[in-house]
Design an enzyme around this catalytic site. Structure first.
Site, PDB file in Angstrom:
ATOM      1  N   PRO A 356       0.663  -1.167  -0.059  1.00 57.79           N
ATOM      2  CA  PRO A 356      -0.070  -0.192  -0.110  1.00 57.79           C
ATOM      3  C   PRO A 356       0.841   1.176   0.071  1.00 57.79           C
ATOM      4  O   PRO A 356       2.105   1.267   0.238  1.00 57.79           O
ATOM      5  CB  PRO A 356      -0.787   0.004   1.348  1.00 57.79           C
ATOM      6  CG  PRO A 356      -0.063  -1.215   2.207  1.00 57.79           C
ATOM      7  CD  PRO A 356       0.676  -2.021   1.107  1.00 57.79           C
ATOM      8  N   SER A 682     -13.108 -12.955  -1.646  1.00 56.67           N
ATOM      9  CA  SER A 682     -12.844 -12.981  -0.021  1.00 56.67           C
ATOM     10  C   SER A 682     -14.065 -12.742   1.019  1.00 56.67           C
ATOM     11  O   SER A 682     -13.535 -12.547   2.093  1.00 56.67           O
ATOM     12  CB  SER A 682     -11.535 -12.451   0.187  1.00 56.67           C
ATOM     13  OG  SER A 682     -11.603 -10.850   0.209  1.00 56.67           O
ATOM     14  N   LYS A 725      -4.790  -8.035   5.984  1.00 58.16           N
ATOM     15  CA  LYS A 725      -6.055  -7.941   6.578  1.00 58.16           C
ATOM     16  C   LYS A 725      -5.915  -7.896   7.993  1.00 58.16           C
ATOM     17  O   LYS A 725      -6.625  -7.430   8.908  1.00 58.16           O
ATOM     18  CB  LYS A 725      -6.905  -9.130   5.999  1.00 58.16           C
ATOM     19  CG  LYS A 725      -7.161  -8.861   4.534  1.00 58.16           C
ATOM     20  CD  LYS A 725      -7.822 -10.153   3.986  1.00 58.16           C
ATOM     21  CE  LYS A 725      -8.321 -10.017   2.393  1.00 58.16           C
ATOM     22  NZ  LYS A 725      -8.862 -11.181   2.010  1.00 58.16           N
TER      23      LYS A 725
END
Length: 785
Positions: A356, A682, A725
């Protein structure tokens, strides 16, 4: 009054004679000779013929009665007749007559009365005709035109006009009204005058350009002569072409490159200075001579020292640091054993840093170069859509230049720099080609030792270059290109790592930018921790750095130095915290306080994120059935919702869920933040849990978040981005996370402090998910009450 006559026809091929015109006719033509002979044999004092235009073998409907004024020979001896047009006449049916000519009945066309409109048009036409004649240089004709007072005669005098076509003259012949003829002439004259103006402008431009070229040629010749004289006076007779030859011969070029350069020098010596090709050749030679063909930087083989440099510049990122150290260790080992190039290739590397924004991908490249002792060059690829930006332009194009890879090598001044290909996932494609396809050769260690730029057209060895590519989303990189790179994932930082980065890197940098010192402004570590935990919630540290910069700006503006920024003073500088983590998980508790809401985990371009799924049932009285999905979902996520609903319908009995009511009621599934597109395989587990909570009336635990895809049989399938996550769940204050059992090996990449604070369940079946995620029925009833 109209007069009917019988006259012999004299056809005019692609020519028109109007009344009042006097023209010579060549009697060598059999048809013309027959018509003149027939007219003379008629016995009239003034023999007459009918002049009829013949276009493409067809006779016109209107002709001109003409009087044969004279028959004789031209100065060259050719037989000819002079005729004068008298008036218009309509061609009637054919008849017989003496001689070989064609005879027809002729009806004379009465002249039309001239009105005021014809007089006005005559004035306008005179002015236009005068202007045209002056532009064409026919000054003697100007007075003749101005002396004609009769509008009808003026219109018919246009038969002499060379700029009118045969078809236009036929139109004038067939128009009995002088006003109509003059109106046409005015229109056509205006068009022709506009054409003359354009032609005059072009002629002037061409003349000026030729004069400029002639002046430039003469000046260059004089300049060359002056230079020659000066060189002779100074004893220097070397020309510019000879200078290029000397530079090529003196340069340490590879053999094939040297041969290509000398060919271009030969071509330069044979080409005139006025040819534009000389500039292209010189530019190409300058480019080739600027490339550091045999210049390399000596690698820093101090492994411990290189590791210290990397650790000093960046906190964390151990995977990247280890890969660079491994690269240096292998190079050092090969050098110690005296091993050179293998199979035409060196031990170059291509690393793709994926993660990111704000995790330090771009800044890492410069640190790697410093640790290795190499030159560093950054190539920004974001938004590049032209293949020539990578491979260079063909030399046939105006403004051609080499590609960005070659320019990076020239800028570095070394054949083994560290080249950072920034934002490689933002490269696009259009009608100019696909730059990612051009990068296949650049980033393939098996073939980039013979990379060929379209502009250079000579081989360039890139196998010793260390390529680092940065990307936010690996899915945006084409598979063949991604296969050529070694992917190193940077998933984000924990809170402790952010505090260390802020203390050791961001704060000193921003102090320097603000013109402050550590003695003048002190930011306590507790304040940095609160900044990371309550003011910024991100995978990287970009927002954290901006917050520190804002604090320092406000401290400087208050001019209260020295100053200590503590945890309690952050409100004065930045306002109230945006994220307040509490043991009760206020947001998650509020969201999951009703059945039908589950907490999921997702990966975006900005890192991991927490995602809520809401489900509701329509009132049975509405009569609505089916599945409604909202929240700007992609096709994959829509399929996940249908799979989840199908699984619950087929296994409702064993799960003790009242699924029979679904056939009469509509199910609505919504993903909040509808303005943000969402897609990915997901969300199946989260969707199933939300629907099961809705049907059973049991709440989803507010401390639980989950990720995973499901099959129609209830199997929990593996997904990607586990580390991102789980870091997002940790930042949001979640304490229990459900992941697919087949993703359990990915937990090794998770920092130990995060694993210690999370309770992670690796599940393989949906029943396990529901047993853990759904609160007991009594708890649900109490919460509802």
């Amino acid at each position: 009054m109209s007069e009917s006559l019988i006259l012999p026809v004299l056809p005019l091929d692609d020519e028109v004679v109007l009344p009042g015109m006097v023209v010579p006719l060549d009697l060598s033509d059999s048809e013309v000779r027959a018509a003149i002979d027939a007219a003379q044999a008629s016995g009239l004092n003034k023999p007459r013929v009918l002049l009829v235009p013949r276009i493409d073998g067809r006779y016109g409907a209107v002709g001109v009665q003409a009087v044969v004024e004279q028959v004789g020979r031209l100065p060259g001896g050719e037989p000819a007749a002079v005729v004068r047009g008298v008036n218009r006449a309509r061609v009637g049916k054919g008849t017989t007559g003496p001689g070989a000519a064609l005879w027809v009945e002729v009806l004379t066309v009465d002249p039309v009365q001239v009105g005021e409109r014809a007089q006005e048009l005559a004035k306008e036409y005179k002015a236009l005709a005068t202007t045209i004649l002056q532009k064409r240089g026919a000054w003697q004709m100007v007075d003749q035109v101005n002396q004609i007072d009769d509008p009808s005669v003026l219109a018919d005098s246009s038969g002499y006009t060379p700029w009118l076509s045969t078809a236009q003259k036929v139109e004038l012949l067939e128009a009995p009204d002088p006003a109509d003829r003059l109106a046409k002439l005015v229109e056509w004259s205006r068009e022709h005058l506009a054409e003359l103006d354009v032609a005059e402008t072009i002629r002037k431009d061409v003349q000026e350009g030729m004069e400029k070229q002639q002046r430039e040629f003469l000046l260059r010749q004089q300049l060359a002569a002056v230079r020659k004289e000066l060189k002779e006076l100074n004893g220097d007779t070397e020309t510019e072409e000879e200078d290029y030859r000397a530079r090529v011969e003196a340069a340490d070029l590879p053999e094939k490159v040297r041969e290509a350069a000398l060919k271009e020098v030969d071509k330069l010596e044979r080409t005139s200075d006025q040819s534009p090709e000389t500039g292209w050749i010189r530019t190409w030679l300058d480019t080739v001579l600027d490339i550091p063909w045999n210049e390399t930087s000596d690698d820093n083989y101090d492994i411990a020292g290189a590791r210290e440099v990397l650790d000093a510049d960046h906190t964390g990122l151990d995977d990247v640091k280890d890969r660079v150290i491994e690269y240096l260790a292998v190079r050092k080992r090969r050098q110690d054993k005296g091993l050179g190039v293998v199979g035409g290739r060196r031990s170059g590397a291509v690393l793709a840093l994926a993660g990111p924004p704000g995790v330090g991908k771009t800044s890492l490249g410069e640190s790697v170069a410093r640790a290795m002792g190499r030159k560093f060059v950054r190539v920004a690829l974001g938004g590049v859509r032209d293949e020539a930006e990578i491979r260079g332009h063909r030399r046939t194009y105006v403004g051609a230049q080499s590609g960005r890879i070659v320019r990076a090598i020239r800028e570095a001044g070394s054949m083994n720099p560290v080249v950072l290909l920034d934002e490689i996932d933002k490269v696009g494609a259009d009608y100019r080609g696909d730059p990612t396809a051009a990068l296949l050769e650049v980033l393939d260690p098996a073939q980039n030792h013979t990379f060929r730029d379209h502009y250079l057209e000579v081989e360039l060895d890139l196998s010793d270059v260390l390529f680092l590519a940065t990307a936010n989303v690996l899915e945006a990189i084409p598979g063949p290109l991604l296969d050529r790179m070694e992917v190193v994932t940077l998933d984000g930082y924990t809170e402790d790592e952010k505090v260390a980065i802020a203390r050791d890197h961001l704060l000193p940098k921003q102090l320097e930018l603000a013109g402050l010192t550590a003695e003048e402004v002190t930011v306590e570590e507790a304040a940095l921790r609160k900044l990371a935990a309550e003011y910024t919630r991100e995978a990287g540290v970009r927002s954290l750095e901006r917050s520190i910069a804002r604090i320092l700006r406000k401290v400087t503006a208050k001019d209260a130095l020295p100053s200590v920024v503590g945890e309690d003073s952050l409100v004065d500088y930045l306002g109230r915290p945006r994220f307040v983590p509490e043991a009760s998980l206020p947001e998650s508790k509020q969201r999951t306080s009703v059945p039908g809401v589950a907490t999921g985990l997702a990966v975006t371009g900005a890192g991991g994120d927490v995602l809520y799924v809401e489900a509701s049932l329509a009132d049975p009285e509405t009569g609505e059935t089916g599945l409604t999905l909202t929240g700007q979902l992609g096709d994959v996520m829509k399929e996940s919702a249908r799979i989840a609903l199908s699984y619950l319908r087929s296994h409702g009995a064993e799960l003790e869920l009242p699924v029979t009511a679904l056939k009469d009621r509509s199910v609505h599934v919504h993903f909040p933040a509808g303005a943000v597109p969402k897609d990915g395989p997901s969300a199946g587990v989260t969707l199933t849990t939300a629907l099961a909570s809705l049907l059973s009336g049991r709440l989803v635990r507010n401390d639980v978040a989950m990720t995973g895809e499901i099959s129609l049989t209830g199997r929990v399938l593996p997904i990607g981005g586990v580390k991102q996550k789980l870091l997002a769940a940790h930042r949001a204050g979640i304490t229990t996370v459900l992941i697919p059992a087949r993703n359990e090996p990915d937990l090794d990449d998770l920092p130990k402090e995060v694993r210690d604070e999370l309770t992670i369940h690796a599940v393989s079946d949906v029943r396990e998910v529901l047993d853990i995620a759904l609160a007991p029925a009594k708890v649900a009833q109490t919460a509802a009450a």
